[in-house]
Design a protein around this motif. Sequence first.
Motif, PDB file in Angstrom:
ATOM      1  N   SER A  74      49.670  -2.607 -78.622  1.00 44.73           N
ATOM      2  CA  SER A  74      48.901  -3.850 -78.477  1.00 44.73           C
ATOM      3  C   SER A  74      48.780  -4.549 -79.827  1.00 44.73           C
ATOM      4  O   SER A  74      48.870  -5.770 -79.923  1.00 44.73           O
ATOM      5  CB  SER A  74      47.496  -3.561 -77.946  1.00 44.73           C
ATOM      6  N   HIS A  75      48.585  -3.736 -80.856  1.00 45.24           N
ATOM      7  CA  HIS A  75      48.462  -4.281 -82.214  1.00 45.24           C
ATOM      8  C   HIS A  75      49.710  -5.077 -82.581  1.00 45.24           C
ATOM      9  O   HIS A  75      49.636  -6.173 -83.128  1.00 45.24           O
ATOM     10  CB  HIS A  75      48.242  -3.112 -83.192  1.00 45.24           C
ATOM     11  N   ILE A  76      50.898  -4.521 -82.264  1.00 42.84           N
ATOM     12  CA  ILE A  76      52.147  -5.208 -82.593  1.00 42.84           C
ATOM     13  C   ILE A  76      52.261  -6.530 -81.820  1.00 42.84           C
ATOM     14  O   ILE A  76      52.625  -7.564 -82.388  1.00 42.84           O
ATOM     15  CB  ILE A  76      53.340  -4.267 -82.329  1.00 42.84           C
ATOM     16  N   TRP A  77      51.902  -6.489 -80.554  1.00 40.42           N
ATOM     17  CA  TRP A  77      51.876  -7.746 -79.779  1.00 40.42           C
ATOM     18  C   TRP A  77      50.917  -8.743 -80.414  1.00 40.42           C
ATOM     19  O   TRP A  77      51.229  -9.918 -80.569  1.00 40.42           O
ATOM     20  CB  TRP A  77      51.448  -7.456 -78.327  1.00 40.42           C
ATOM     21  N   LEU A  78      49.734  -8.238 -80.761  1.00 33.01           N
ATOM     22  CA  LEU A  78      48.706  -9.100 -81.362  1.00 33.01           C
ATOM     23  C   LEU A  78      49.248  -9.811 -82.604  1.00 33.01           C
ATOM     24  O   LEU A  78      49.091 -11.015 -82.771  1.00 33.01           O
ATOM     25  CB  LEU A  78      47.478  -8.258 -81.742  1.00 33.01           C
ATOM     26  N   ILE A  79      49.918  -9.050 -83.469  1.00 32.87           N
ATOM     27  CA  ILE A  79      50.418  -9.609 -84.720  1.00 32.87           C
ATOM     28  C   ILE A  79      51.423 -10.730 -84.445  1.00 32.87           C
ATOM     29  O   ILE A  79      51.313 -11.827 -84.987  1.00 32.87           O
ATOM     30  CB  ILE A  79      51.104  -8.507 -85.576  1.00 32.87           C
ATOM     31  N   PHE A  80      52.402 -10.454 -83.566  1.00 33.76           N
ATOM     32  CA  PHE A  80      53.456 -11.449 -83.385  1.00 33.76           C
ATOM     33  C   PHE A  80      52.989 -12.667 -82.602  1.00 33.76           C
ATOM     34  O   PHE A  80      53.521 -13.766 -82.794  1.00 33.76           O
ATOM     35  CB  PHE A  80      54.702 -10.793 -82.781  1.00 33.76           C
ATOM     36  N   LEU A  81      51.983 -12.495 -81.744  1.00 35.70           N
ATOM     37  CA  LEU A  81      51.426 -13.665 -81.056  1.00 35.70           C
ATOM     38  C   LEU A  81      50.602 -14.510 -82.014  1.00 35.70           C
ATOM     39  O   LEU A  81      50.510 -15.734 -81.869  1.00 35.70           O
ATOM     40  CB  LEU A  81      50.553 -13.232 -79.874  1.00 35.70           C
ATOM     41  N   THR A  82      49.987 -13.867 -83.018  1.00 34.31           N
ATOM     42  CA  THR A  82      49.074 -14.594 -83.905  1.00 34.31           C
ATOM     43  C   THR A  82      49.794 -15.232 -85.088  1.00 34.31           C
ATOM     44  O   THR A  82      49.273 -16.178 -85.681  1.00 34.31           O
ATOM     45  CB  THR A  82      47.944 -13.672 -84.404  1.00 34.31           C
ATOM     46  N   ILE A  83      50.990 -14.745 -85.444  1.00 34.21           N
ATOM     47  CA  ILE A  83      51.700 -15.326 -86.595  1.00 34.21           C
ATOM     48  C   ILE A  83      51.889 -16.848 -86.440  1.00 34.21           C
ATOM     49  O   ILE A  83      51.576 -17.602 -87.366  1.00 34.21           O
ATOM     50  CB  ILE A  83      53.038 -14.585 -86.848  1.00 34.21           C
ATOM     51  N   PRO A  84      52.343 -17.336 -85.261  1.00 39.08           N
ATOM     52  CA  PRO A  84      52.468 -18.797 -85.111  1.00 39.08           C
ATOM     53  C   PRO A  84      51.116 -19.519 -85.186  1.00 39.08           C
ATOM     54  O   PRO A  84      51.033 -20.620 -85.736  1.00 39.08           O
ATOM     55  CB  PRO A  84      53.069 -18.962 -83.710  1.00 39.08           C
ATOM     56  N   LEU A  85      50.081 -18.881 -84.656  1.00 34.59           N
ATOM     57  CA  LEU A  85      48.742 -19.493 -84.694  1.00 34.59           C
ATOM     58  C   LEU A  85      48.277 -19.650 -86.147  1.00 34.59           C
ATOM     59  O   LEU A  85      47.746 -20.690 -86.539  1.00 34.59           O
ATOM     60  CB  LEU A  85      47.758 -18.629 -83.900  1.00 34.59           C
ATOM     61  N   ALA A  86      48.513 -18.601 -86.947  1.00 34.46           N
ATOM     62  CA  ALA A  86      48.133 -18.659 -88.363  1.00 34.46           C
ATOM     63  C   ALA A  86      48.933 -19.746 -89.074  1.00 34.46           C
ATOM     64  O   ALA A  86      48.421 -20.448 -89.951  1.00 34.46           O
ATOM     65  CB  ALA A  86      48.367 -17.305 -89.028  1.00 34.46           C
ATOM     66  N   TYR A  87      50.196 -19.903 -88.687  1.00 34.71           N
ATOM     67  CA  TYR A  87      51.055 -20.948 -89.261  1.00 34.71           C
ATOM     68  C   TYR A  87      50.507 -22.321 -88.880  1.00 34.71           C
ATOM     69  O   TYR A  87      50.380 -23.212 -89.721  1.00 34.71           O
ATOM     70  CB  TYR A  87      52.477 -20.734 -88.753  1.00 34.71           C
ATOM     71  N   LYS A  88      50.132 -22.473 -87.608  1.00 32.20           N
ATOM     72  CA  LYS A  88      49.580 -23.744 -87.127  1.00 32.20           C
ATOM     73  C   LYS A  88      48.292 -24.087 -87.890  1.00 32.20           C
ATOM     74  O   LYS A  88      48.071 -25.233 -88.256  1.00 32.20           O
ATOM     75  CB  LYS A  88      49.296 -23.605 -85.629  1.00 32.20           C
ATOM     76  N   ASN A  89      47.459 -23.065 -88.145  1.00 34.37           N
ATOM     77  CA  ASN A  89      46.194 -23.294 -88.857  1.00 34.37           C
ATOM     78  C   ASN A  89      46.355 -23.288 -90.372  1.00 34.37           C
ATOM     79  O   ASN A  89      45.374 -23.297 -91.095  1.00 34.37           O
ATOM     80  CB  ASN A  89      45.172 -22.207 -88.489  1.00 34.37           C
ATOM     81  N   ARG A  90      47.574 -23.205 -90.854  1.00 37.46           N
ATOM     82  CA  ARG A  90      47.865 -23.116 -92.298  1.00 37.46           C
ATOM     83  C   ARG A  90      47.094 -21.978 -92.947  1.00 37.46           C
ATOM     84  O   ARG A  90      46.553 -22.109 -94.057  1.00 37.46           O
ATOM     85  CB  ARG A  90      47.505 -24.426 -92.996  1.00 37.46           C
ATOM     86  N   ALA A  91      47.023 -20.849 -92.248  1.00 42.26           N
ATOM     87  CA  ALA A  91      46.209 -19.735 -92.739  1.00 42.26           C
ATOM     88  C   ALA A  91      47.037 -18.690 -93.478  1.00 42.26           C
ATOM     89  O   ALA A  91      46.480 -17.790 -94.094  1.00 42.26           O
ATOM     90  CB  ALA A  91      45.482 -19.078 -91.564  1.00 42.26           C
ATOM     91  N   HIS A  92      48.376 -18.781 -93.428  1.00 44.68           N
ATOM     92  CA  HIS A  92      49.191 -17.743 -94.065  1.00 44.68           C
ATOM     93  C   HIS A  92      48.974 -17.708 -95.567  1.00 44.68           C
ATOM     94  O   HIS A  92      48.796 -18.744 -96.207  1.00 44.68           O
ATOM     95  CB  HIS A  92      50.676 -17.955 -93.750  1.00 44.68           C
ATOM     96  N   LEU A  93      49.004 -16.486 -96.090  1.00 43.44           N
ATOM     97  CA  LEU A  93      48.787 -16.265 -97.511  1.00 43.44           C
ATOM     98  C   LEU A  93      49.907 -16.919 -98.314  1.00 43.44           C
ATOM     99  O   LEU A  93      51.079 -16.707 -98.033  1.00 43.44           O
ATOM    100  CB  LEU A  93      48.792 -14.758 -97.749  1.00 43.44           C
TER     101      LEU A  93
END
Lengths: 161, 429
Positions: A57-76
């Motif tokens: 589930s963690h792996i799914w969580l990460i890959f689903l959230t990567i685009p969301l973080a990109y959309k929110n300009r949250a990536h480090l």
Amino acid sequence: MTAKLLVGKCYHLLDDLIKYAIVIVFLVMVLTGTAQVFNRYILNQSLSWGEELQKFSHIWLIFLTIPLAYKNRAHLGMNLFYRKMSKQSRFIFDLIIHLLWLAFGTVMILITTDLVHIGSLQNSPGLGIKMSWVYSGIIIGNFYLVLTALRNLVSHLGSAS
Amino acid sequence: MIAGLFIALLLLILIGIPVYLVIGIICVAGFFLIPDVTLSLFPQKIFATTDSFSLLALPYFILAGELMAKGGMSRKLVAFAETLVGHLRGGLGHASILACMAFANITGSAAASTSAIGSILIEPMSEKKYKRGFSASILATAGIVGSIIPPSMVMIVYGSMAGVSIGGLFLAGIIPGVLIVIGLMVTVYLHSFFPSFAELRETTIKFSIKKVFQTLPRVWVALLAPVIILGGILGGIFTATEAGIVTCLYSFIVSAFIYRSVKLRDIPGILISAAVTTTIVVGIIGVAGAFGWLLTYLDFNESILKLLLVFSGNQTMTLILLVLIMLILTMFVESLAILIIMIPVIVYIGNLFGFDPYYLGLVVIMATQIGATTPPVAVVLFVATSIAKTSYEETLRYCVPFILTLILILIVIIALPALSSWIPGVFIK
């Protein structure tokens, strides 16, 4: 104009869908973790599948959230030079970044497809599911990444005119 | 080839491309260009790195922190810290350091501690005529305890990637964390003897034990969280991941039923926000794991080792060189990225020279955190500066004594390995 509106609506729906998915996957993790702790310390037996369900589930969580973080300009990232750039160079810089996300997502989809094929022949030891289920989270997440990058590109280019 | 990949990586991060994307692209290039390696190995290596049970401690502790933060816990902790040390010279400075330490118990990140405590204390400090750059320097350096005092995000990352017990690393951080707090408080105190820091000598608050007990009921839940975490790990009851789950449940019960600050409809938002924070870190871990595999395949570890052996053959010199490399790299490039990429090399060298894994881990983590607070590129200083609404130049004028204090403490911790290895040595088998 109506087509543009329709596309916008579809994106909106997709965003919501992904957010629901993230919330559900996270809840599955926490609840499984809780059940596991409860089973181990109160009932004195361990869940054979609990650990795998949380990890996958963690792996799914990460890959689903990567685009969301990109959309929110949250990536480090470092903004040392970005802050000193002119408006024009910022525009080009952002354009390049959107293109890079798009390219990276596309490559990831293509190369993970092989992995999913291999995964359909393997079973996970704990849950007993086909590993292709786990790997397909990477594909779905990157598919959403590509769609997000396309939208960002279009709106970025639109902001120029 | 290796040097090329590594330099390209540092340059791309430095010009401002998101770290996850940079490492991902470099990996695609590497897996594509190197003969006998196929591209489909790349997602497989990402999977292999993230498919880790100990890494799950990260989302759980992050979620617990989000739940606690929602309840306005930082404000309550600041009030409590003020009743404890507000009467000393430079009282608000001490209060911000103590509050950062207490807040570190629930957040586990330097930038989070600095911004949470700073956003509350900067204005009161300025009202008492504290120089804004000085306040920013205190908060930035005090934020470091967020990564040293358990639970610590950086330690979870290090432990799960290096194969070192995360519980053990947490325990290793206790004494150094307290030393940092004491060191920074002494530094604030010493400032008050200089003529230009007259504002530090004015103390208005009177200490009263009654007031301490009045504010205690508002913060005991936050202060109890580390007791659960450390108690569970010390007693050999929990792993770090299980401690994370228990802390999550604890924070949920406290904020939903005792403080009633979290409603059911807040939960999805909290989960999303925790998921984003988790992903930012674990995404990088995934691609960096693949990059690390690539580096190992190309014998990067051997090359670094050869380089180290040119300068030194013994344990101490090697560690000092390693610390210097980490300090210098993190002074310029994002510290978490550097740490994650360097972990395989550190573990390789650590095993070869027979270092205690907790001692080595703690020293390396502390070096990266100090590097992240040291100019020219100092993320935590940037955060503190922007909260303090001052200029970076102004902060730079005051931060030097605080950073020197941290370096001095690092030297003490390197010189006396027992400070970090003693507690885990006793409790972790």
